[in-house]
Write a protein that holds these residues in place. Structure first.
Motif, mmCIF file in Angstrom:
data_model
loop_
_atom_site.group_PDB
_atom_site.id
_atom_site.type_symbol
_atom_site.label_atom_id
_atom_site.label_comp_id
_atom_site.label_asym_id
_atom_site.label_seq_id
_atom_site.Cartn_x
_atom_site.Cartn_y
_atom_site.Cartn_z
ATOM 1 N N THR A 78 0.828 -1.205 0.000
ATOM 2 C CA THR A 78 0.000 0.000 0.000
ATOM 3 C C THR A 78 0.865 1.259 0.000
ATOM 4 O O THR A 78 0.598 2.217 -0.737
ATOM 5 C CB THR A 78 -0.930 -0.010 1.223
ATOM 6 N N ALA A 79 1.908 1.246 0.802
ATOM 7 C CA ALA A 79 2.805 2.403 0.858
ATOM 8 C C ALA A 79 3.463 2.646 -0.497
ATOM 9 O O ALA A 79 3.673 3.804 -0.912
ATOM 10 C CB ALA A 79 3.858 2.194 1.934
ATOM 11 N N ILE A 82 1.034 4.396 -2.878
ATOM 12 C CA ILE A 82 0.913 5.819 -2.528
ATOM 13 C C ILE A 82 2.153 6.585 -2.961
ATOM 14 O O ILE A 82 2.062 7.681 -3.541
ATOM 15 C CB ILE A 82 0.651 5.960 -1.020
ATOM 16 N N GLU A 83 3.320 6.010 -2.716
ATOM 17 C CA GLU A 83 4.581 6.657 -3.082
ATOM 18 C C GLU A 83 4.642 6.920 -4.591
ATOM 19 O O GLU A 83 5.008 8.019 -5.036
ATOM 20 C CB GLU A 83 5.750 5.770 -2.659
ATOM 21 N N GLN A 86 2.116 9.624 -5.672
ATOM 22 C CA GLN A 86 2.559 10.956 -5.243
ATOM 23 C C GLN A 86 3.728 11.460 -6.086
ATOM 24 O O GLN A 86 3.964 12.674 -6.174
ATOM 25 C CB GLN A 86 2.925 10.938 -3.763
ATOM 26 N N ALA A 111 -6.886 2.767 1.792
ATOM 27 C CA ALA A 111 -5.642 3.470 2.095
ATOM 28 C C ALA A 111 -5.400 4.597 1.095
ATOM 29 O O ALA A 111 -4.936 5.684 1.463
ATOM 30 C CB ALA A 111 -4.474 2.492 2.080
ATOM 31 N N ALA A 115 -5.202 8.699 1.806
ATOM 32 C CA ALA A 115 -4.056 9.501 1.381
ATOM 33 C C ALA A 115 -4.441 10.518 0.304
ATOM 34 O O ALA A 115 -3.560 11.186 -0.252
ATOM 35 C CB ALA A 115 -2.952 8.589 0.859
ATOM 36 N N ASN A 116 -5.741 10.613 0.017
ATOM 37 C CA ASN A 116 -6.229 11.548 -1.003
ATOM 38 C C ASN A 116 -5.652 11.269 -2.392
ATOM 39 O O ASN A 116 -5.378 12.189 -3.169
ATOM 40 C CB ASN A 116 -5.943 13.005 -0.596
#
Length: 257
Positions: A78-79, A82-83, A86, A111, A115-116
């Motif tokens: 998940t991280a 997001i990374e 972004q 998630a 984190a939008n």
């Protein structure tokens, strides 16, 4: 007339189902996403022929979770999504089957929302329907059943899920389709017989469904564990219990090509 498919925008994540194996079962949206993505984060079960459809220059990153093997933790997956989003990438999270059927798609989507990160869900053909069809086993047939239940056979500790009412399940649905249950096959069969299902109830074990390596073992509840031990089939595999299994002898249409 060409289809007006949605734009895959930079900084977004598409959670896409790749289907059970055969690349021909990809949806138009899934193929569109593969052609447009900058970065593909894929599960271990996604067919290599599907990954070959990614755009030239797209980064392919395997982050598959496999039972019993060293696998990335869900938080790390998940991280990573997001990374990448972004960083302005078009991120394709490619999952076998359907991302919302016994997968971590809902967790990943939640998630991303927290984190939008804008995301799109692209459903896929789940193995419990499409994969069984490739074995000549319909999940419903007029002469066999009016109910079907999909069940995970894998709880948090790797055992049978503790939150299932096995007595009601065994008696309440004419056809049962189990995902991720091969390791618990002996326990599963015994539990269903204890719940009242006859030992003669037909059972099929379908390994690597809708792939060139597909293999099918047909037995009954009383004998399936012993038969599977005598003829081990590799994961991933589905287990289907109920009268529709009997149609496989007539509907076995696929030659692996």
């Amino acid at each position: 007339m060409s289809l007006a498919l949605p734009e895959f925008r930079p900084g977004t994540v598409w959670l896409v189902g790749a289907g059970p194996g055969d690349p021909g079962l990809l949806t138009l949206l899934a193929a569109h996403a593969l052609a447009a993505a900058d970065h593909v984060v894929h599960d271990a079960l996604v067919d290599r022929r599907i990954l070959a459809l990614a755009a030239p220059g797209a980064e392919l990153e395997s982050m598959g979770k496999r039972g019993g093997a060293d696998s990335p933790k869900q938080a790390a997956i998940t991280a990573r999504l997001i990374e990448l989003a972004q960083a302005g990438k078009r991120v394709l999270r490619l999952k076998g089957g359907d991302p919302f059927v016994f997968g971590r798609g809902p967790e990943e989507a939640q998630a991303l929302a927290a984190a939008n990160i804008a995301f799109r869900i692209v459903p896929g053909i789940t193995a419990g329907i499409g994969g069984l069809a490739y074995a000549g086993i319909p999940v419903t047939a007029k002469e066999c059943n009016s109910t079907v239940t999909f069940v995970t056979g894998h709880g948090p500790d790797g055992d049978l899920p503790p939150d299932v009412d096995w007595d009601k399940l065994g008696a309440g649905s004419q056809v049962l389709v189990f995902y991720m249950a091969v390791r618990q096959l002996e326990k599963l069969a015994a539990r269903l017989i204890k719940a009242g299902r006859p030992g003669t109830d037909p059972v099929a074990l379908v390994s690597k469904a809708a792939s060139p390596d597909q293999a099918v073992l047909i037995s009954d509840l009383e004998r399936i564990a012993a038969d599977a031990a005598a003829r081990p089939l590799p994961a991933p595999a589905l287990i289907v219990v109920g009268p529709v299994v009997g149609l496989a002898s007539v509907l076995d249409w696929w030659d692996g090509a």
